[in-house]
Scaffold this motif. Structure first.
Motif, PDB file in Angstrom:
ATOM      1  N   ARG A  84      35.781  38.185  30.532  1.00 39.09           N
ATOM      2  CA  ARG A  84      36.138  35.995  30.054  1.00 39.09           C
ATOM      3  C   ARG A  84      35.448  37.116  28.460  1.00 39.09           C
ATOM      4  NH1 ARG A  84      39.709  32.701  30.211  1.00 39.09           N
ATOM      5  NH2 ARG A  84      40.585  34.793  28.637  1.00 39.09           N
ATOM      6  N   THR A  85      33.965  36.716  28.570  1.00 32.44           N
ATOM      7  CA  THR A  85      32.712  37.677  27.598  1.00 32.44           C
ATOM      8  C   THR A  85      33.782  38.665  26.623  1.00 32.44           C
ATOM      9  OG1 THR A  85      31.236  36.761  28.733  1.00 32.44           O
ATOM     10  CG2 THR A  85      30.969  38.190  26.620  1.00 32.44           C
ATOM     11  N   VAL A  86      34.154  39.310  27.250  1.00 30.75           N
ATOM     12  CA  VAL A  86      34.905  40.432  26.327  1.00 30.75           C
ATOM     13  C   VAL A  86      36.639  40.294  26.194  1.00 30.75           C
ATOM     14  CG1 VAL A  86      36.169  42.969  26.461  1.00 30.75           C
ATOM     15  CG2 VAL A  86      33.868  42.746  27.151  1.00 30.75           C
ATOM     16  N   LEU A  87      36.925  39.251  26.700  1.00 32.39           N
ATOM     17  CA  LEU A  87      38.800  39.348  26.509  1.00 32.39           C
ATOM     18  C   LEU A  87      38.568  37.282  26.666  1.00 32.39           C
ATOM     19  CD1 LEU A  87      40.277  41.311  28.770  1.00 32.39           C
ATOM     20  CD2 LEU A  87      40.101  41.923  26.067  1.00 32.39           C
ATOM     21  N   PRO A  88      38.066  37.154  25.260  1.00 35.64           N
ATOM     22  CA  PRO A  88      38.238  35.595  25.038  1.00 35.64           C
ATOM     23  C   PRO A  88      39.600  34.713  25.075  1.00 35.64           C
ATOM     24  CG  PRO A  88      37.054  36.184  23.321  1.00 35.64           C
ATOM     25  CD  PRO A  88      37.225  37.675  23.816  1.00 35.64           C
ATOM     26  N   ASP A  89      40.917  35.701  24.592  1.00 36.88           N
ATOM     27  CA  ASP A  89      41.567  34.892  23.892  1.00 36.88           C
ATOM     28  C   ASP A  89      43.167  35.572  25.216  1.00 36.88           C
ATOM     29  OD1 ASP A  89      40.614  33.427  21.621  1.00 36.88           O
ATOM     30  OD2 ASP A  89      40.807  35.619  20.933  1.00 36.88           O
ATOM     31  N   SER A 144      34.687  33.946  53.918  1.00 39.53           N
ATOM     32  CA  SER A 144      33.314  33.412  52.665  1.00 39.53           C
ATOM     33  C   SER A 144      33.141  34.217  51.565  1.00 39.53           C
ATOM     34  CB  SER A 144      31.614  33.929  53.385  1.00 39.53           C
ATOM     35  OG  SER A 144      31.451  34.788  54.849  1.00 39.53           O
ATOM     36  N   VAL A 145      33.325  35.979  52.067  1.00 31.35           N
ATOM     37  CA  VAL A 145      33.388  36.178  50.687  1.00 31.35           C
ATOM     38  C   VAL A 145      34.261  36.099  49.374  1.00 31.35           C
ATOM     39  CG1 VAL A 145      34.008  38.557  49.844  1.00 31.35           C
ATOM     40  CG2 VAL A 145      32.448  38.689  51.484  1.00 31.35           C
ATOM     41  N   LYS A 146      35.767  35.477  50.058  1.00 30.37           N
ATOM     42  CA  LYS A 146      37.123  35.322  49.531  1.00 30.37           C
ATOM     43  C   LYS A 146      36.219  33.794  48.719  1.00 30.37           C
ATOM     44  CE  LYS A 146      41.643  34.273  49.416  1.00 30.37           C
ATOM     45  NZ  LYS A 146      41.820  32.314  49.122  1.00 30.37           N
ATOM     46  N   SER A 147      35.589  33.182  49.496  1.00 34.07           N
ATOM     47  CA  SER A 147      35.259  31.668  48.699  1.00 34.07           C
ATOM     48  C   SER A 147      34.451  31.929  47.663  1.00 34.07           C
ATOM     49  CB  SER A 147      34.683  30.577  50.144  1.00 34.07           C
ATOM     50  OG  SER A 147      35.710  30.565  51.092  1.00 34.07           O
ATOM     51  N   LEU A 148      33.402  33.009  47.758  1.00 39.24           N
ATOM     52  CA  LEU A 148      32.694  32.891  46.952  1.00 39.24           C
ATOM     53  C   LEU A 148      32.567  33.360  45.660  1.00 39.24           C
ATOM     54  CD1 LEU A 148      29.215  35.011  48.740  1.00 39.24           C
ATOM     55  CD2 LEU A 148      29.093  32.756  46.941  1.00 39.24           C
ATOM     56  N   ILE A 149      33.972  35.228  46.281  1.00 43.35           N
ATOM     57  CA  ILE A 149      34.880  35.064  44.239  1.00 43.35           C
ATOM     58  C   ILE A 149      35.408  34.706  43.666  1.00 43.35           C
ATOM     59  CG2 ILE A 149      36.817  36.936  44.184  1.00 43.35           C
ATOM     60  CD1 ILE A 149      35.416  39.211  47.001  1.00 43.35           C
ATOM     61  N   ASP A 150      36.175  33.506  44.637  1.00 48.24           N
ATOM     62  CA  ASP A 150      37.215  32.828  44.048  1.00 48.24           C
ATOM     63  C   ASP A 150      36.021  31.409  42.906  1.00 48.24           C
ATOM     64  OD1 ASP A 150      39.590  33.770  45.326  1.00 48.24           O
ATOM     65  OD2 ASP A 150      39.641  31.972  46.604  1.00 48.24           O
ATOM     66  N   ALA A 151      35.230  31.464  43.507  1.00 47.44           N
ATOM     67  CA  ALA A 151      34.029  29.746  43.450  1.00 47.44           C
ATOM     68  C   ALA A 151      33.782  30.558  41.497  1.00 47.44           C
ATOM     69  CB  ALA A 151      33.445  29.582  43.766  1.00 47.44           C
ATOM     70  N   TYR A 152      33.061  32.052  41.848  1.00 44.58           N
ATOM     71  CA  TYR A 152      32.559  32.529  41.018  1.00 44.58           C
ATOM     72  C   TYR A 152      34.110  32.789  39.678  1.00 44.58           C
ATOM     73  CZ  TYR A 152      28.061  34.218  42.664  1.00 44.58           C
ATOM     74  OH  TYR A 152      27.317  34.196  43.104  1.00 44.58           O
ATOM     75  N   ALA A 153      35.183  33.016  39.875  1.00 40.19           N
ATOM     76  CA  ALA A 153      36.532  33.256  39.589  1.00 40.19           C
ATOM     77  C   ALA A 153      36.349  32.317  38.504  1.00 40.19           C
ATOM     78  CB  ALA A 153      37.613  33.934  39.984  1.00 40.19           C
ATOM     79  N   VAL A 154      36.460  31.147  39.288  1.00 42.19           N
ATOM     80  CA  VAL A 154      36.771  29.264  38.890  1.00 42.19           C
ATOM     81  C   VAL A 154      35.610  29.157  36.965  1.00 42.19           C
ATOM     82  CG1 VAL A 154      36.267  27.069  38.739  1.00 42.19           C
ATOM     83  CG2 VAL A 154      37.915  28.296  40.528  1.00 42.19           C
ATOM     84  N   MET A 155      34.364  29.445  37.848  1.00 38.98           N
ATOM     85  CA  MET A 155      33.382  29.454  36.993  1.00 38.98           C
ATOM     86  C   MET A 155      33.124  30.038  35.348  1.00 38.98           C
ATOM     87  SD  MET A 155      30.087  28.255  39.373  1.00 38.98           S
ATOM     88  CE  MET A 155      30.370  29.899  40.620  1.00 38.98           C
ATOM     89  N   ALA A 156      33.239  31.103  36.168  1.00 37.74           N
ATOM     90  CA  ALA A 156      33.611  31.957  35.225  1.00 37.74           C
ATOM     91  C   ALA A 156      35.167  31.812  34.451  1.00 37.74           C
ATOM     92  CB  ALA A 156      34.285  33.623  35.512  1.00 37.74           C
ATOM     93  N   GLY A 157      35.969  30.768  34.208  1.00 34.30           N
ATOM     94  CA  GLY A 157      37.074  30.613  33.354  1.00 34.30           C
ATOM     95  C   GLY A 157      38.082  31.414  33.721  1.00 34.30           C
ATOM     96  N   VAL A 158      39.222  32.207  34.586  1.00 32.39           N
ATOM     97  CA  VAL A 158      39.989  32.238  34.601  1.00 32.39           C
ATOM     98  C   VAL A 158      41.052  31.749  34.753  1.00 32.39           C
ATOM     99  CG1 VAL A 158      39.117  34.173  36.351  1.00 32.39           C
ATOM    100  CG2 VAL A 158      39.899  32.518  36.973  1.00 32.39           C
TER     101      VAL A 158
END
Length: 385
Positions: free
Chosen positions: A266-271, A284-298
């Motif tokens: 997200r930082t490298v490709l802001p636009d 649970s791995v998928k849940s963690l990955i998905d939550a990080y993706a939401v927080m990262a701004g996908v």
């Protein structure tokens, strides 16, 4: 405890997961407001309206010009991903297949095939038929898995009418050699991406996170390659060791390291639209990955885990949901969010209510499924049928 950590604890399906607090704080501290997010999920059927039709496998089918054959036999795939696709081993078969799926209501397709030993899909004899398809069905969208190309091949793809070009970008030589069994260089992948971005096609590269037997090795280099060529969108997927053999097994990628990579992307490709594709480990791995993706701004996510829609809303991200099967999600991914105005915009109260009702119904179903019928004959159906 940070505000985001409190939000994670407030989302019921996430409350028992072990998040990396430092990573959560880092993502929370990122500059700027998070963009809106578009979820493609079959679980929000209760929000469907008369304007949203059901979809099936025919909505965005995958067609392989080599059937289930691939010369590379990569360690992460073993050509198994091709097996369920519609085979079209000749231009005539492709023409018939497309006519069939158009008749069934398809709006587009993924066109792919197994690679030769140089990671090239041999499309040459298919270009006239692709052009014919686009002339006959101008609204029918075609996304093509290109593999490695040069300027001339990329030009032929664009001239044939391909709408979106997809290719994996690999940033580690060891991964190319060991996982893909290729005698090609990292520079070959960058040259292919450069050739595609010179054309009129939408270009949607993919980075497979954890491609080196479950370890992150060349992902950051691949990200820098993508950044140099500004594609229409970037799709991130996480390797699934489903098809790996016993001699070269894949570990499940560390979800926290995956989350760190999402934040860096997200930082490298802001636009550039960032999209999380269907492929990632389960549980649970998928849940963690998905939550990080939401927080990262996908910007988009196919088939989110339980609680992701609620998490996004609690983080004040504008949320849109398309009740769609995977084929529609893939279609919108490769079209670089061209359907971003579709779907239904929903608010936090509606999300929480729906999620709680759905989880409660699933728990009731699970409980009833464990109850044994006492007395009389054991029946395979319900209600005496």
């Amino acid at each position: 405890m940070s505000a985001w950590s409190e939000i994670l604890e407030a989302v019921e399906p996430l409350e028992d997961l072990a998040f990396d607090v430092g990573l959560v704080e880092r993502l929370a501290a990122s500059e700027g407001a998070l963009p809106g997010i578009h979820f493609y999920t079959p679980t929000f059927k209760s929000y469907a309206s008369s304007e949203i039709r059901d979809c099936g496998r025919s909505a965005w089918p995958a067609i392989s010009i080599t059937g289930g054959d691939c010369k590379l036999n990569c360690d992460h795939c073993k050509a198994k991903i091709l097996e369920p696709m519609i085979p079209a081993r000749s231009p005539e078969e492709l023409w018939r297949a497309v006519n069939g799926v158009v008749e069934q209501g398809a709006g587009g397709m993924l066109l792919t095939g197994g690679s030769n030993h140089r990671n090239e899909v041999e499309y040459d004899r298919y270009y006239p038929t692709i052009r014919r398809i686009k002339d006959e069905f101008p609204q029918f969208r075609i996304a093509m898995h290109t593999a490695l190309v040069d300027d001339a091949i990329a030009g032929r793809m664009a001239d044939a009418g391909i709408d979106a070009a997809m290719m994996d970008v690999i940033g580690a030589q060891d991964t190319i050699t060991q996982v893909y069994h290729l005698r090609r260089a990292v520079d070959d992948f960058e040259r292919a991406l450069e050739a595609l971005t010179k054309t009129s096609m939408k270009v949607v590269p993919h980075i497979v996170v954890g491609l080196h037997y479950g370890q992150l090795l060349g992902e950051w280099n691949a990200l820098e390659i993508v950044a140099r060529h500004k594609p229409s969108a970037l799709v991130l997927v996480v390797v699934m060791p489903t098809y790996a053999g016993e001699l070269r097994p894949f570990a499940t990628p560390d979800p926290h390291e995956v989350g760190q990579f999402f934040g860096d992307a997200r930082t490298v490709l802001p636009d550039v639209p960032l999209l999380l594709g269907c492929a990632r480990p389960a549980g649970s791995v998928k849940s963690l990955i998905d939550a990080y993706a939401v927080m990262a701004g996908v910007d988009g996510m196919a088939h989110p885990s339980d609680g992701m829609v609620e998490l996004a809303a609690r983080l004040e991200r504008p949320v849109r949901v398309t009740p769609a099967c995977c084929s529609i999600a893939v279609g919108d991914e490769v079209m670089a969010m061209s359907g971003s105005d579709s779907g239904l915009e929903i608010d936090l109260d509606e999300i929480v209510r729906h999620e709680r009702e759905r989880r409660a119904a699933r728990k009731r179903q699970s409980v009833f499924g464990e109850i044994k019928v006492m007395g009389g004959e054991e029946r395979s159906g319900c209600c005496g049928t």
